[in-house]
Design a protein around this motif. Sequence first.
Motif, PDB file in Angstrom:
ATOM      1  N   GLY A 135       0.795  -1.226   0.000  1.00 26.17           N
ATOM      2  CA  GLY A 135       0.000   0.000   0.000  1.00 26.17           C
ATOM      3  C   GLY A 135       0.824   1.270   0.000  1.00 26.17           C
ATOM      4  O   GLY A 135       0.279   2.364  -0.120  1.00 26.17           O
ATOM      5  N   GLU A 136       2.154   1.135   0.095  1.00 30.61           N
ATOM      6  CA  GLU A 136       3.022   2.320   0.111  1.00 30.61           C
ATOM      7  C   GLU A 136       3.339   2.757  -1.320  1.00 30.61           C
ATOM      8  O   GLU A 136       3.613   1.933  -2.188  1.00 30.61           O
ATOM      9  N   LEU A 137       3.319   4.061  -1.530  1.00 32.36           N
ATOM     10  CA  LEU A 137       3.660   4.647  -2.823  1.00 32.36           C
ATOM     11  C   LEU A 137       4.950   5.432  -2.638  1.00 32.36           C
ATOM     12  O   LEU A 137       5.009   6.352  -1.844  1.00 32.36           O
ATOM     13  N   ARG A 138       5.966   5.076  -3.400  1.00 35.18           N
ATOM     14  CA  ARG A 138       7.254   5.764  -3.341  1.00 35.18           C
ATOM     15  C   ARG A 138       7.497   6.421  -4.702  1.00 35.18           C
ATOM     16  O   ARG A 138       7.173   5.844  -5.736  1.00 35.18           O
ATOM     17  N   THR A 139       8.073   7.614  -4.685  1.00 34.14           N
ATOM     18  CA  THR A 139       8.334   8.337  -5.932  1.00 34.14           C
ATOM     19  C   THR A 139       9.832   8.529  -6.113  1.00 34.14           C
ATOM     20  O   THR A 139      10.525   8.956  -5.187  1.00 34.14           O
ATOM     21  N   VAL A 140      10.325   8.198  -7.321  1.00 35.76           N
ATOM     22  CA  VAL A 140      11.722   8.458  -7.682  1.00 35.76           C
ATOM     23  C   VAL A 140      11.730   9.311  -8.949  1.00 35.76           C
ATOM     24  O   VAL A 140      10.759   9.312  -9.707  1.00 35.76           O
ATOM     25  N   ALA A 141      12.803  10.058  -9.149  1.00 32.11           N
ATOM     26  CA  ALA A 141      12.899  10.922 -10.329  1.00 32.11           C
ATOM     27  C   ALA A 141      13.654  10.203 -11.434  1.00 32.11           C
ATOM     28  O   ALA A 141      14.695   9.594 -11.197  1.00 32.11           O
TER      29      ALA A 141
END
Length: 202
Positions: free
Chosen positions: A71-77
Amino acid sequence: MNTVHELIDEIDHGSMPDAERRKVLLAATGVLGGVGLLAAAYPFIASLEPSARELAQGGPVLSDISTLAVGELRTVAWRGKPVWLMRRSDEMVHALQQPNPALADPLSKRSEQPASCVNATRSERPELLVAVGICTHLGCSPVLHLDDGALNAELHAPGGFLCPCHGSRFDLAGRVVKNVPAPTNLEIPDYRFTTATTVQIG
């Protein structure tokens, strides 16, 4: 062996035979022409090489997903874009695999994704979503909603994404619902697993 100065002297004073003088002049002209050509070509060749900034923006990005919770959302560039990494639960995956008449392009026929991700979950591993977090309408970033009753009812799933700018809605595979401004599903970038817990994007 004659030095350059001696050769020039011989050419100037006519003490060198004509045939030999022609050979020396042709060789000298060829060398000078080659040097000139290299000097002229260098700026053009250098301009074709990507800059350090371009390499940094376009290069692959590695991300460790070993600590990514369900359920975790992680954002990378990557390439100046936000790329989402989300671990989906078994319930989420099951919901994505069921037919849903609310979706505009359930089989992702008009959407951008690698061939390995043309499936119901739009992923290489059903439990992991990797998607560019930019709405395909005007470039806003949709927001994850896991406890939105109306959205869950529309998607027949425990969660989805809602674009705060113009109301486009996407399921947990990034598939857009019908009759919203966004014309296509969210983009899935090229990615691969370099280890069991490391994803390489790009």
